[in-house]
Write an enzyme that holds these catalytic residues in place. Structure first.
Site, PDB file in Angstrom:
ATOM      1  N   GLY A  25       0.875  -1.168   0.000  1.00  0.00           N
ATOM      2  CA  GLY A  25       0.000   0.000   0.000  1.00  0.00           C
ATOM      3  C   GLY A  25       0.910   1.216   0.000  1.00  0.00           C
ATOM      4  N   SER A  26       0.364   2.419  -0.013  1.00  0.00           N
ATOM      5  CA  SER A  26       1.215   3.630  -0.067  1.00  0.00           C
ATOM      6  C   SER A  26       2.133   3.700   1.155  1.00  0.00           C
ATOM      7  CB  SER A  26       0.333   4.882  -0.126  1.00  0.00           C
ATOM      8  OG  SER A  26      -0.652   4.808   0.907  1.00  0.00           O
ATOM      9  N   GLU A  28       3.744   1.493   2.514  1.00  0.00           N
ATOM     10  CA  GLU A  28       4.863   0.535   2.431  1.00  0.00           C
ATOM     11  C   GLU A  28       5.890   0.963   1.394  1.00  0.00           C
ATOM     12  OE1 GLU A  28       1.499  -0.515   2.498  1.00  0.00           O
ATOM     13  OE2 GLU A  28       1.897  -0.534   4.644  1.00  0.00           O
ATOM     14  N   GLU A  47      -3.812 -10.620   1.614  1.00  0.00           N
ATOM     15  CA  GLU A  47      -2.826 -10.773   2.694  1.00  0.00           C
ATOM     16  C   GLU A  47      -2.894 -12.145   3.383  1.00  0.00           C
ATOM     17  OE1 GLU A  47      -4.720  -8.185   2.155  1.00  0.00           O
ATOM     18  OE2 GLU A  47      -3.408  -6.449   1.941  1.00  0.00           O
ATOM     19  N   HIS A  70      -0.022  -4.108   4.251  1.00  0.00           N
ATOM     20  CA  HIS A  70      -0.489  -2.726   4.205  1.00  0.00           C
ATOM     21  C   HIS A  70      -1.241  -2.350   5.480  1.00  0.00           C
ATOM     22  CE1 HIS A  70      -1.956   1.053   3.008  1.00  0.00           C
ATOM     23  NE2 HIS A  70      -3.197   0.673   2.802  1.00  0.00           N
ATOM     24  N   HIS A 281     -10.344 -31.100  19.828  1.00  0.00           N
ATOM     25  CA  HIS A 281     -11.156 -30.298  18.894  1.00  0.00           C
ATOM     26  C   HIS A 281     -12.621 -30.542  19.235  1.00  0.00           C
ATOM     27  CE1 HIS A 281     -12.028 -29.384  14.332  1.00  0.00           C
ATOM     28  NE2 HIS A 281     -12.819 -28.737  15.139  1.00  0.00           N
ATOM     29  N   GLY A 402      -6.366 -25.097  11.709  1.00  0.00           N
ATOM     30  CA  GLY A 402      -7.540 -25.389  10.871  1.00  0.00           C
ATOM     31  C   GLY A 402      -8.089 -24.133  10.234  1.00  0.00           C
TER      32      GLY A 402
HETATM   33  C1  LIG Z   1     -11.108 -19.328   7.662  1.00  0.00           C
HETATM   34  C2  LIG Z   1     -12.067 -20.420   8.041  1.00  0.00           C
HETATM   35  N1  LIG Z   1     -13.395 -20.246   7.813  1.00  0.00           N
HETATM   36  C3  LIG Z   1     -14.273 -21.222   8.136  1.00  0.00           C
HETATM   37  C4  LIG Z   1     -13.860 -22.395   8.745  1.00  0.00           C
HETATM   38  C5  LIG Z   1     -14.870 -23.418   9.172  1.00  0.00           C
HETATM   39  N2  LIG Z   1     -14.705 -24.712   8.478  1.00  0.00           N
HETATM   40  C6  LIG Z   1     -15.195 -24.980   7.213  1.00  0.00           C
HETATM   41  C7  LIG Z   1     -15.904 -23.960   6.393  1.00  0.00           C
HETATM   42  C8  LIG Z   1     -14.979 -26.284   6.800  1.00  0.00           C
HETATM   43  C9  LIG Z   1     -15.402 -26.995   5.542  1.00  0.00           C
HETATM   44  C10 LIG Z   1     -14.287 -27.070   4.527  1.00  0.00           C
HETATM   45  O1  LIG Z   1     -14.823 -27.751   3.423  1.00  0.00           O
HETATM   46  P1  LIG Z   1     -13.899 -28.406   2.315  1.00  0.00           P
HETATM   47  O2  LIG Z   1     -14.750 -28.545   1.088  1.00  0.00           O
HETATM   48  O3  LIG Z   1     -12.654 -27.665   2.176  1.00  0.00           O
HETATM   49  O4  LIG Z   1     -13.513 -29.821   2.863  1.00  0.00           O
HETATM   50  P2  LIG Z   1     -14.450 -31.055   3.225  1.00  0.00           P
HETATM   51  O5  LIG Z   1     -15.632 -31.037   2.276  1.00  0.00           O
HETATM   52  O6  LIG Z   1     -13.569 -32.261   3.000  1.00  0.00           O
HETATM   53  O7  LIG Z   1     -14.849 -30.891   4.632  1.00  0.00           O
HETATM   54  S1  LIG Z   1     -14.110 -27.108   8.026  1.00  0.00           S
HETATM   55  C11 LIG Z   1     -14.087 -25.774   9.080  1.00  0.00           C
HETATM   56  O8  LIG Z   1     -13.557 -25.755  10.220  1.00  0.00           O
HETATM   57  C12 LIG Z   1     -12.471 -22.522   9.000  1.00  0.00           C
HETATM   58  N3  LIG Z   1     -11.964 -23.638   9.622  1.00  0.00           N
HETATM   59  N4  LIG Z   1     -11.607 -21.544   8.629  1.00  0.00           N
END
Ligand SMILES: Cc1ncc(Cn2c(C)c(CCOP(=O)(O)OP(=O)(O)O)sc2=O)c(N)n1
Ligand SMILES: [Ca+2]
Length: 529
Positions: A25-26, A28, A47, A70, A281, A402
């Site tokens: 961005g500016s 930087e 980002e 930025h 989890h 995750g």
């Molecule tokens: C940034 C972000 N947003 C939302 C989620 C929530 N989330 C989401 C949206 C999942 C589904 C991912 O689906 P996929 O198609 O990548 O894989 P599968 O169909 O094999 O589960 S698993 C999970 O924890 C996350 N972990 N991270």
């Protein structure tokens, strides 16, 4: 007179920080001005992608990576990626431009208000120097904070009028500085641990991702074979610390309290190396450990030791501990050492729909044995570990918290750090959307990653969680109808949509020999994680 910018560029090169992952961005531009030829700027279009690429690069290279974002809006976009980097203790030096120093207080446009607070608690250290003269020292501190003690991302915000100020002759001392540490087991700790291990009847090793981060999986294997110990991988792994087809490998522990204590109930001593205790989890309450089971944790991460709800913890260098233990425990008779487990045949593809296990079986059989996999497909882990045969360090990378949007960018970063190894990204059709612009960087810098999109048209893992949590009518579960081949071509990456095993194998080998990035999308069935 050398400017603070010129000095900082010289310091970056002296520290080996010769790639800057960024989106400018500016604010930087004054830092980026006159960047020396030795420094390569790697542009990411969002980002989250910038930090994901830097995370993959730093993990695969084993060195810190430099990032330039930025101000507040850029840093805000990076926060999701930082949730991963902080848990994989990835050493990232995140810098961000700040408005002209005297205008910050009045919050002029592009002021990064309370900049040092913005990234907390996702950085272990963050600062905006109180004056331009402190920028060089603060930059040095950022590098050493990222790589010392509990490693991880740090944040440095620099007002852009600082860079043209003169550097002090005292700054030269920074070029000669080094910061190292040695936190090995004391002789007394080592002797006590060896006695406990030698006296134990049934030992389980629980290996964490950090064992692969510090490249100590060979010593882990030697220790396991000397002890004839079962080997488990700690829950929610973001790296693979042990060959997953080794005869003593028992699997990845479930990320659930009851599941872990059930699997560990028959051991009298559990030795955890390089993992928190534990990264649960799904919530399934129960006893942390069955009666009679003792647990010792060795970790470099002080917080992982202090916050654990049970077990004895030792904060020490994990690689050193493994080397010392594997060289001192008594060798036990072991018919399993060096044995490898066969995999189970995957279900055939039906009408163009692949079971994920079939995709993984075809990868095992057709991709080179030294392939590094970057995986972000949240309902296919079980099938992945059933089918794959990963024997080398740095063969598996997963978002450490995750936080989706890691996979595609990190694959680009891993491939940049390991040009000698093929890199395959295995990405769910949901996850792909969080970091899809990484395809542009892969095309623009010709980073020959093969991206495989598993299209089950839904957020598979969330469907599984919805069942678990008895949420029958969860909205927002479907992501059907996305044409990833068209999206890839739009970003400059060739792509194929495959509907047969032969077409999959052909696309895989063409991609591998092309020397260019390629995307393969394949329809898959929904499985449980
Ligand atoms: C940034 C972000 N947003 C939302 C989620 C929530 N989330 C989401 C949206 C999942 C589904 C991912 O689906 P996929 O198609 O990548 O894989 P599968 O169909 O094999 O589960 S698993 C999970 O924890 C996350 N972990 N991270
Ligand atoms: Ca999916």
């Amino acid at each position: 007179v050398t400017s603070i910018r010129e000095f900082t560029h010289e310091f970056m090169i002296a520290q080996g920080l010769t790639k800057v992952f960024g989106n400018p961005g500016s604010n930087e531009l004054p830092f980026l001005k006159g960047m020396p030829a030795e420094v390569q700027y790697v542009l990411g279009l969002h980002e989250g992608v910038v930090v994901g690429m830097a995370d993959g690069f730093a993990q695969a290279s084993g060195k810190p990576a430099l990032v330039n974002l930025h101000a507040a809006s850029g840093t805000g976009n990076a926060m999701g990626a930082l949730t991963n980097a902080v848990y994989s203790q990835t050493p990232l030096v995140i810098t961000a431009g700040q408005q002209v120093r005297e205008t910050i207080g009045q919050e002029s446009f592009l002021s990064n208000v309370d900049a040092a607070l913005l990234t907390r608690p996702l950085t272990s250290w963050s600062m905006e120097p109180a004056c331009a003269a402190d920028v060089p020292r603060a930059f040095g501190q950022a590098v050493w904070e990222a790589t010392t003690g509990t490693k991880g991302p740090v944040y440095l915000s620099v007002p852009y009028d600082d860079w043209d100020q003169p550097s002090s002759p005292n700054d030269r001392h920074l070029l000669a500085r080094s910061v190292t540490e040695a936190r090995s087991l004391s002789q007394e700790q080592l002797d006590r641990l060896v006695r406990r291990l030698d006296r134990a009847d049934r030992v389980a090793l629980v290996l964490g991702s950090a064992v692969d981060t510090v490249n100590a999986s060979d010593d882990a294997r030697i220790l396991a074979e000397r002890l004839n110990a079962d080997v488990w991988v700690a829950p929610s792994p973001y790296r693979l610390p042990f060959p997953n087809r080794h005869g003593q490998f028992r699997g990845v522990l479930p990320a659930a309290i009851a599941g872990v204590s059930e699997r560990l109930k028959d051991y009298d001593l559990v030795l955890v190396l390089g993992a928190p205790v534990f990264r649960y989890h799904q919530h399934s309450p129960g006893q942390y450990l069955a009666d009679g089971v003792e647990l010792v944790q060795i970790t470099e991460e002080t917080g992982a030791a202090t916050r654990a709800p049970f077990g004895e913890a030792i904060v020490a260098d994990v690689a050193g501990a493994l080397a010392a233990l594997s060289g001192n425990v008594a060798a036990r008779p072991n018919s399993r050492s060096g044995s490898w487990r066969e995999s189970t045949p995957a279900p055939q593809a039906q009408d163009g729909i692949f079971h994920p296990a079939k995709v993984f079986e075809l990868l095992r059989e057709n991709a080179p044995g030294n392939t590094a996999y970057v995986v972000e497909s949240t309902s296919t882990n079980e099938a992945f570990w059933d089918q794959m045969d990963l024997r080398l360090p740095s063969s598996y990378f997963w978002p450490a918290s995750g936080g989706l949007g890691f996979g595609m960018p990190a694959a680009v970063g891993v491939q940049m750090a390991m040009p000698q190894r093929p890199v395959i990204a295995v990405i769910g059709d949901g996850s792909a959307n969080y970091g899809i612009t990484a395809l542009w960087t892969a095309a623009h810098y010709n980073v020959p990653v093969t991206f495989i999109i598993l299209k089950n048209g839904t957020y598979g893992a969330l469907r599984w969680f919805a069942d678990l949590l008895q949420v029958e009518d969860a909205p927002g579960m479907d992501v059907d109808g996305i044409d990833f081949a068209a999206l890839a071509r739009g970003y400059g990456v060739t792509a194929t949509t495959v509907a047969s095993e032969k077409a999959f194998i052909d696309s895989l080998s063409r991609a591998a020999s092309s020397g260019r990035p390629h995307l393969i999308e394949v329809a898959t069935s929904l499985t449980t994680p």
